[in-house]
Design an enzyme around this catalytic site. Structure first.
Site, PDB file in Angstrom:
ATOM      1  NE  ARG A   4     -10.116  37.545 -69.573  1.00 30.60           N
ATOM      2  CZ  ARG A   4     -11.045  37.458 -70.095  1.00 30.60           C
ATOM      3  NH1 ARG A   4     -11.410  36.382 -71.173  1.00 30.60           N
ATOM      4  NH2 ARG A   4     -12.030  38.361 -70.291  1.00 30.60           N
ATOM      5  CG  ASP A  27     -21.810  36.089 -67.461  1.00 29.67           C
ATOM      6  OD1 ASP A  27     -21.300  35.905 -68.794  1.00 29.67           O
ATOM      7  OD2 ASP A  27     -20.877  35.981 -66.464  1.00 29.67           O
ATOM      8  CD  GLN A  30     -17.938  43.227 -70.769  1.00 30.51           C
ATOM      9  OE1 GLN A  30     -17.161  42.279 -71.190  1.00 30.51           O
ATOM     10  NE2 GLN A  30     -19.001  43.947 -71.283  1.00 30.51           N
ATOM     11  CB  CYS A  33     -19.891  40.312 -70.142  1.00 34.02           C
ATOM     12  SG  CYS A  33     -20.301  38.771 -69.856  1.00 34.02           S
ATOM     13  NE  ARG A  41     -14.143  44.878 -71.908  1.00 36.81           N
ATOM     14  CZ  ARG A  41     -13.313  43.443 -71.804  1.00 36.81           C
ATOM     15  NH1 ARG A  41     -14.383  42.423 -72.107  1.00 36.81           N
ATOM     16  NH2 ARG A  41     -12.365  43.185 -71.418  1.00 36.81           N
ATOM     17  CG  HIS A  50     -14.943  40.961 -66.609  1.00 30.57           C
ATOM     18  ND1 HIS A  50     -13.750  41.835 -67.238  1.00 30.57           N
ATOM     19  CD2 HIS A  50     -15.249  40.483 -67.780  1.00 30.57           C
ATOM     20  CE1 HIS A  50     -13.380  41.486 -68.264  1.00 30.57           C
ATOM     21  NE2 HIS A  50     -14.565  40.676 -68.660  1.00 30.57           N
TER      22      HIS A  50
END
Ligand code: CP
Ligand code: NVA
Length: 314
Positions: free
Chosen positions: A112, A234, A142, A274, A302, A139
């Site tokens: 990440r 988001d 996700q 998310c 996840r 991402h």
């Protein structure tokens, strides 16, 4: 169950959903579902015994860190948390050297970080699978979990309308890629100046054409949510944009999933985020805590989705 030879995943990177076909994504989601059922039935599938995942983080995380670490443990392997601050990468050691050293010691790397190019460079110099745990651009883990969650709640993916309201960021980009590949109608509503990257939009639109999906970018959030089966949002300021937070607060006013948006959507719509969420900004408290919100199923997935990625690629 997708009719696909699972050995085609061995050794592959998981950097962008754009790199995978509809059949391949269906297969990963099928495996995730099987792993979830088995884990909950007390039949852990320890297919990664004696394998180690290195996890490089140069940004914060709750879900990604815990789900990869627990996922690796449940698969019989081991995960190493490598903070960007503590490893030599943070003191200027190159990505190329880091890639070659870690390739001699671990069996896969999850990273990440800020720059997407850094992940591509890591993949170029590694001899082991690289998993993208979020960059400024994408991402994908996700969205794999999101697709799994939508399928669980709606029974299908193809033909559904997904409306994303907010910043044209890493989440918007991966939702376009994943939605396009799985035949969804993805509408992104973002204010001027905060639209998704036109190059990603063009790639996603081409993917959509080949997979029965449709991808569009609009200005008006209320137009986007009309009749939608899935509402998604988001944060207005992502990690690394803390200094822009005030300006963004003004720019994104109105780009919120609230009870008005819910009224315009399909009555059976589900709400995804998310996480982490900023209640009162991109989503209201009543909606995120309401009956149509599935954000904690989404967060749990996840774990299952990433176990599938690791089991298939490592
Ligand atoms: N959604 C997500 O990636 O959460 P974390 O930042 O907590 O990992
Ligand atoms: N867009 C957000 C997603 C966090 C999971 C960020 O990059 O901070």
């Amino acid at each position: 169950m997708a009719n696909i030879d699972q050995t085609i995943f061995k050794g592959r990177d998981f950097i962008s959903l754009h790199d995978f076909s509809q059949d391949e994504l269906n297969c990963i989601i099928d495996v995730a579902r099987e792993l979830k059922v088995d884990q909950k039935a007390g039949r852990p599938r320890q297919v990664l015994q004696d394998k180690t995942l290195g996890m490089i983080f140069t940004k914060s995380s709750t879900r990604t860190r815990v789900s990869f670490e627990v996922g690796m443990y449940q698969l019989g392997g081991h995960a190493l948390f490598l903070s960007g601050r503590d490893i030599q990468l943070g003191r200027g050691e190159t990505i190329a050297d880091t890639a070659r050293v870690l390739s001699r010691m671990v069996d896969g790397i999850m990273i990440r970080t800020f720059s997407h190019q850094e992940v591509l460079d890591l993949a170029e110099f590694s001899t082991i699978p690289i998993i993208n745990g979020l960059t400024d651009l994408l991402h994908p883990c996700q969205v794999l979990a999101d697709l799994m969650t939508i399928q669980e709640h709606k029974g299908r993916l193809s033909g559904l309308k997904l409306a994303y309201v907010g910043d044209g960021n890493n989440m918007a980009h991966s939702l376009m890629f994943g939605g396009a590949k799985m035949g969804l109608h993805v509408v992104i509503a973002s204010p001027p100046g905060y639209k998704p990257d036109p190059k990603i939009v063009a790639l996603a639109q081409a993917d959509a054409k080949n997979n029965g999906g449709f991808v569009e970018v609009v200005d008006d959030p209320m137009e986007a949510v009309k009749g939608a089966d899935v509402l998604y949002t988001d944060v207005w300021a992502s990690m690394g944009q803390e200094e822009e937070a005030q300006i963004r607060m003004a720019a994104f006013k109105g780009y919120q999933i609230n009870s008005n948006a819910l009224k315009l959507a399909n009555p059976s719509a589900i709400v995804l985020h998310c996480l982490p969420a900023h209640r009162g900004e991109e989503i209201t408290e009543d909606v995120i805590e309401g009956a149509q919100s599935v954000v904690f199923d989404e967060a749990e997935n996840r774990l299952h989705a990433q176990k599938a990625i690791m089991a298939l690629t490592m």
